[in-house]
Design an enzyme around this catalytic site. Structure first.
Site, PDB file in Angstrom:
ATOM      1  CE  LYS A   1      -1.969  53.318  -7.803  1.00  0.00           C
ATOM      2  NZ  LYS A   1      -1.516  52.805  -6.746  1.00  0.00           N
TER       3      LYS A   1
ATOM      4  CB  ALA B   1      -0.264  56.526  -1.380  1.00  0.00           C
ATOM      5  N   GLY B   2      -1.707  56.453   1.681  1.00  0.00           N
ATOM      6  CA  GLY B   2      -1.416  57.186   3.104  1.00  0.00           C
ATOM      7  C   GLY B   2      -2.853  57.269   3.938  1.00  0.00           C
TER       8      GLY B   2
ATOM      9  CG  ASN C   1      -2.994  47.349  -0.330  1.00  0.00           C
ATOM     10  OD1 ASN C   1      -3.174  46.680   0.803  1.00  0.00           O
ATOM     11  ND2 ASN C   1      -2.127  47.300  -1.169  1.00  0.00           N
TER      12      ASN C   1
END
Lengths: 371, 258
Positions: free
Chosen positions: B99, B186-187, B208
C-alpha cells in the site's frame, strides 16, 4: 527568501501576548474551546489564568482528539547520556562549567554497553544526550556513536550542542532521525541572566537552531522551554508559536514539544515561576487542541501518579526507567547527573501501566534501515 | 446472488472491507476486531513492525495463510523513501503487495500525488502489486491505472478525521472511469459512510481509526462489515437515482409499449 524564527518572534510580540492574556474573559475561553480549529489567540485564551472553569472540558476534548490522531498508543524512548562535559554556564543545570567535579565521556565500548542495556529492555528509540562542548565532543565522536548504534535502533535522536546547517546535514548523513534543542526560556532578559558564559549566551543564535534542522531535511525536531525559568504562560505561548512556525515553514518535518518543569537546580538557584500540576494539565491539553498532530513528550522528571494521569490527556511519547548521567545505566551509575529523576519505575512497570489503561506501548516507529 | 468476488492483482477476495491495524489498544483488540470483521486484507505500517522478526507483536498474531498482509509505506516523505520501505518488506518479509503512501505533509497526512506516481511506476516495474493511497483526483487515478497499479485508494476525507465522504463528487468520477478496483480509504468514521461509498459503486473500503478507537472495537468491526455488505448489495441491486423532483412511478411513455 527563507526567513528565520528570529525574524518573526521578538520581545515586543511576547509583550503583546502578555497584554492579551490579562484581558481574556470567561466567554472567550468558552468560545475558543468550542471551535474545531483553533488560532493562536484561542490558544492564548486556553492557557490564560481565566481558564479554570473549563479545564475538565478542555481535558476531555484533548483526550478525544489525541485518540483520534494517535490512537491508543504511546511511544517509548530512552535518553542515553554520553558526556557531561560542558563549556556553558547555565545557572539551573548541574552540568554548568563552574561545577567543579570529575567529568565523564563514554568511550565506544562503554557506549555499546549502555545501548545493549536499553535495547534488551525493548527500546528502539534512543536519544543520545550530552553537555555542550564541541572541543571535547567533536561531531566525529557522535558520528562514531551513531554508526555503532545503527544496527540496533529504529530511531536515533540527538540532543547535543547546537550546530549550523552544515553540521545538521552531516548528522543527517550519519543517520540522525531527530534532533532535540530547547530554547530553555524565550524571555530574552531572563535568558541572558541565566546563561552567563559559553556559546549558549547568544539568545538569537539558539532561537534559529530549529530552522537549520528543518533546512537540513532531518525528519523530526523536538523543542521546548524549561517551564518555570520565566513566566510559564509566556514561555508556553512562545513554544507553541515556534512549533506552529516550524510546521508551516518546514512542512515535511515532524515537530514535538517537551514540557519539562524545573523545580530545583544546583544550590543557589530557584525558578522564577511555579508550574502547578493543574497548570501542566492546562498546558498539555491546550497544546493538543492548538496543534492536533504535534508530538507531546513527557519525561521521568514528573512523579508517578501525575505521569499516570497525563497518559490519558494528550501526551504521545514517554521515557521510562531513565538516568541522566553518562554511563548511568550500567557503566558508571555514580557519575554527575544533569537533574534528578522523580519517576524511578523500571520500564516493565510503565508498560503494564500503559496496558492497564488500554494503551499499546510503541517501541518502533521508524526503520533503522531508512536512516 | 451469484459469487461476487473482488479481484485485486491475482487474488480473489470475498470481503470488501480492508482493515488497518494502527491505533488499537493491543494486538488482542486488533485481532478480535479483525476476526469479527471478516476482512481478508490487513494493512500495517512498515515503520511500526519488525518485518523480519516472527516474534513481532503484530506480525506474530496474524496468520498469513488466512489474511493478506498489506504493508504500507506510511512515513515516507518522497518516492525514494517509499520505494526503499517497500523493498525492505519484500526482502525481509517476502511480501510483494504494497500500500503505497507518500505523505510528506505532517498535519493531515495528505498524499503527494507527484511522488506517489513516481514511486508507483518504479514499484510496478520491480514486480510489486501496488495499491496507492491518493487524493480523490480522477486524473491521477487514471495515470496510476496506466502505470499498472492494482487498485486506486482515494481518500474520503483526511486520515483519522472520521468525516466521511467529503470528496464524494470526485470519488464518483473515479468510480465511473476506473478499470481497476477503487478502494475508498481514510476518513470513514461511521458504518453509514462505508455503506454510502459502497452504494456509489466503490469496490471496497479501508477502515482503521473508526474501529480502533471505538469503545468496543470488535462490535464496531461487525457494524462496518454489515454496512459494507449492505452497500454492496444495494449497488448491485440498481439503486434509484437521487432526484430533487418527484418522478411518477408509472413512466410517462409507458403507453408507447402497450
Amino acid at each position: 527568501m527563507s526567513s528565520l524564527f528570529s525574524d518573526v518572534f521578538d520581545s515586543k510580540l511576547r509583550d503583546s501576548w502578555g497584554r492579551f492574556l490579562k484581558n481574556v474573559r470567561l466567554e472567550d475561553v468558552e468560545k475558543s474551546l468550542n471551535k474545531d480549529v483553533l488560532d493562536f489567540e484561542d490558544f492564548l485564551s486556553l492557557i490564560s489564568v481565566t481558564n479554570d472553569a473549563f479545564l475538565e472540558k478542555q481535558a476531555q476534548k484533548s483526550r478525544d482528539l489525541t485518540l483520534k490522531r494517535f490512537g491508543h498508543t504511546m511511544q517509548l524512548y530512552a535518553p542515553l547520556y554520553v558526556s557531561n562535559e560542558c563549556y556553558n554556564a547555565c545557572e539551573y543545570c548541574s552540568f554548568t562549567k563552574d561545577n567543579v567535579i570529575p567529568r565523564k565521556t563514554l568511550n565506544a565500548s562503554e557506549f555499546d554497553r549502555e545501548v545493549t542495556f536499553l535495547t534488551r529492555q525493548g527500546f528502539q528509540n534512543i536519544l543520545i544526550l550530552s553537555g555542550e562542548d564541541q572541543r571535547k565532543l567533536p561531531l566525529s565522536y557522535f558520528e562514531k556513536l551513531l554508526e555503532r548504534m545503527s544496527p540496533h535502533c529504529a530511531y536515533k535522536g540527538l540532543e547535543i550542542y547546537p550546530l549550523d546547517l552544515e553540521g545538521y546535514i552531516r548528522m543527517r548523513a550519519a543517520g540522525v532521525d531527530g534532533v532535540v534543542v530547547y530554547q530553555e526560556t524565550y524571555d530574552e532578559k531572563v535568558y541572558k541572566e541565566l546563561h552567563t558564559a559559553g556559546p549558549k549566551r547568544l539568545f538569537h543564535k539558539r532561537l534559529n537552531v530549529p530552522d537549520w534542522i528543518g533546512q537540513s531535511g532531518i525528519r523530526h525536531v523536538g523543542i521546548g522551554a524549561l517551564l518555570g525559568l520565566s513566566d510559564w504562560r509566556l514561555d508556553v505561548a512562545s513554544v507553541a508559536y515556534h512549533a506552529h512556525y516550524l510546521t508551516q515553514t518546514y512542512w515535511k518535518m515532524k515537530v514535538s514539544i517537551s514540557v519539562p518543569r524545573i523545580k530545583k537546580g544546583p544550590e543557589g538557584f530557584a525558578p522564577q515561576d511555579e508550574v502547578l500540576d493543574k497548570d501542566l494539565v492546562q498546558i498539555i491539553t491546550a497544546l493538543r487542541l492548538f496543534l492536533p498532530d504535534c508530538g507531546i513528550v513527557l519525561s521521568t522528571r514528573e512523579p508517578e501518579n501525575l505521569r499516570d494521569h497525563l497518559i490519558l490527556l494528550g501526551v504521545t511519547q514517554m521515557s521510562a526507567g531513565s538516568t541522566t548521567n553518562p554511563g548511568g545505566y550500567e557503566v558508571d551509575p555514580e557519575s554527575l547527573k544533569q537533574f534528578d529523576i522523580v519517576d524511578h519505575r523500571p520500564v516493565e512497570n510503565i508498560v503494564s501501566v500503559l496496558q492497564n489503561k488500554g494503551y499499546d506501548p510503541v517501541w518502533k516507529d521508524w526503520d533503522g534501515e531508512m536512516s | 446472488m451469484k459469487s461476487d468476488e473482488l479481484f485485486v492483482g491475482n487474488r480473489g477476495l470475498k470481503s470488501r472491507l480492508f482493515l488497518g491495524t494502527g491505533k488499537f489498544a493491543s494486538s488482542k483488540h486488533m485481532m478480535d476486531a479483525l476476526e469479527a470483521s471478516g476482512a481478508e486484507v490487513v494493512t500495517m505500517a512498515l515503520r511500526r513492525v519488525n518485518i523480519d522478526d516472527p516474534q513481532d507483536s503484530l506480525l506474530s498474531v496474524i496468520d498469513p495463510s488466512r489474511y493478506i498482509i498489506l504493508p504500507n509505506t506510511a512515513g515516507a516523505r518522497d518516492a525514494d523513501e517509499a520505494v526503499r520501505l517497500a523493498h525492505i518488506a519484500k526482502r525481509s518479509g517476502g511480501i510483494d503487495w504494497i500500500k503505497l503512501e507518500v505523505t510528506p505533509e505532517i498535519n493531515h497526512l495528505l498524499p503527494d500525488g507527484v511522488e506517489t506516481l513516481k514511486a508507483a511506476e518504479k514499484l510496478v516495474r520491480d514486480g510489486f502489486t501496488v495499491l496507492p493511497y491518493i487524493q480523490a483526483d480522477p486524473l491521477l487515478a487514471k495515470r496510476l491505472e496506466e502505470v499498472g497499479c492494482a487498485t486506486v485508494m482515494p481518500l474520503g476525507s483526511p486520515i483519522g478525521t472520521n468525516k466521511g465522504l467529503k470528496t464524494r463528487d470526485m470519488l464518483a468520477y473515479i468510480i465511473q472511469q476506473s478499470q481497476i478496483p477503487v478502494v475508498v480509504d481514510a476518513g470513514l468514521g461511521l458504518p453509514s459512510h462505508a455503506a454510502e461509498a459502497m452504494e456509489m459503486g466503490a469496490d471496497a473500503v479501508l477502515v482503521n481509526t473508526a474501529i480502533s478507537i471505538a469503545r468496543y472495537p470488535k462490535n464496531m468491526a461487525i457494524a462496518f462489515s454489515k454496512a459494507v455488505e449492505a452497500g454492496r448489495i444495494a449497488y448491485l441491486s440498481g439503486r434509484g437515482d437521487v432526484s430533487d423532483t418527484a418522478r411518477a412511478s408509472s413512466p410517462l411513455t409507458g403507453f408507447l409499449r402497450k
